[in-house]
Design a protein around this motif. Structure first.
Motif, PDB file in Angstrom:
ATOM      1  N   ALA A  27       0.796  -1.227   0.000  1.00 42.30           N
ATOM      2  CA  ALA A  27       0.000   0.000   0.000  1.00 42.30           C
ATOM      3  C   ALA A  27       0.831   1.281   0.000  1.00 42.30           C
ATOM      4  N   LEU A  28       2.092   1.185   0.333  1.00 44.78           N
ATOM      5  CA  LEU A  28       2.897   2.394   0.555  1.00 44.78           C
ATOM      6  C   LEU A  28       4.042   2.513  -0.452  1.00 44.78           C
ATOM      7  N   PRO A  29       4.676   3.707  -0.530  1.00 43.98           N
ATOM      8  CA  PRO A  29       5.739   3.932  -1.518  1.00 43.98           C
ATOM      9  C   PRO A  29       6.863   2.904  -1.423  1.00 43.98           C
ATOM     10  N   LYS A  30       7.418   2.593  -2.572  1.00 44.10           N
ATOM     11  CA  LYS A  30       8.391   1.499  -2.649  1.00 44.10           C
ATOM     12  C   LYS A  30       9.813   1.914  -2.285  1.00 44.10           C
ATOM     13  N   ASP A  31      10.023   3.192  -1.959  1.00 42.29           N
ATOM     14  CA  ASP A  31      11.360   3.570  -1.487  1.00 42.29           C
ATOM     15  C   ASP A  31      11.480   3.464   0.035  1.00 42.29           C
ATOM     16  N   ILE A  32      10.448   2.936   0.683  1.00 35.52           N
ATOM     17  CA  ILE A  32      10.533   2.670   2.120  1.00 35.52           C
ATOM     18  C   ILE A  32      11.414   1.447   2.367  1.00 35.52           C
TER      19      ILE A  32
END
Length: 224
Positions: free
Chosen positions: A57-62
């Motif tokens: 669900a969240l940005p892939k640079d996390i």
């Protein structure tokens, strides 16, 4: 106080070379995104069943860190993306991580969890078990994992001297491993110790990663 304000406060007080892992367990995606928008890119989760959907669900640079107890049958769900597993507490688990890493053609970074607290409920190796495993033939066969440091959780107590002794003991073992001849897949770079209640002591004792949740996000939003 808001999540961005709490993050700013922690960043100002971080020791040099100490990384803040925002522990987002039980927090909704909206709260994590608020921290992300405030510049936080490193998050920690305790359970695979929470981590996997949040990754989607969240940005892939996390950078996602698995910091809780990990069951072998859950490794496959995070092997393709997890940045660091803090909680390796057995050779069997490490073998499964290696197996799943091969399947997704990755090398997965891991920390070995040491049992440093007085509570029996906490997981982790003893120092002797770590030395035995790292020098074993079984360990040398693991080609798709890297051990990059240690993790430990101090006793949940108000006795700050006990907490300090436990962290200091882990740091001493960390330094000992640095000077020990070990396989090339072992490199002591990270020392993950310290949470919301004891991170200041952990930083004073040499932590390179603190795992802070409640002090950033507030109390948990829903039961697990």
């Amino acid at each position: 106080m808001s999540i961005p304000t709490n993050l700013d406060s922690f960043r100002k007080n971080l020791s040099v070379n100490c990384q803040l892992i925002a522990v987002s367990k039980t927090q909704p995606v909206e709260s994590i995104r608020e921290a992300y928008d405030a510049g936080q890119r490193v998050f920690g989760e305790n359970k695979v069943q929470e981590l996997a959907p949040k990754y989607e669900a969240l940005p892939k640079d996390i950078q996602w860190h698995l910091i809780g107890h990990l069951q072998s049958n859950k490794v496959k769900y995070i092997a393709s993306f997890v940045h660091l597993i803090h909680s390796i507490d057995s050779l069997k688990l490490l073998e499964e991580v290696n197996k799943q890493a091969i399947k997704v053609q990755r090398t997965i970074d891991c920390l070995l969890q040491l049992h440093i607290a007085s509570e029996e409920t906490k997981f982790g190796f003893s120092e002797e078990e770590v030395m035995e495993m790292l020098t074993s033939d079984a360990f040398k066969k693991l080609s798709n994992i890297r051990i990059i440091g240690l993790m430990g959780m101090a006793t949940f107590t108000e006795n700050q001297e006990q907490i300090r002794r436990e962290f200091r003991g882990l740091k001493s073992f960390f330094e000992k491993l640095k000077t020990t001849a070990l396989p090339s897949t072992v490199m002591m770079k990270e020392l993950s110790m310290g949470m919301s209640s004891d991170y200041k002591i952990a930083m004073e004792e040499g932590s390179t990663m603190i795992r802070v949740g409640t002090a950033i996000f507030g109390h948990r939003n829903y039961p697990v």
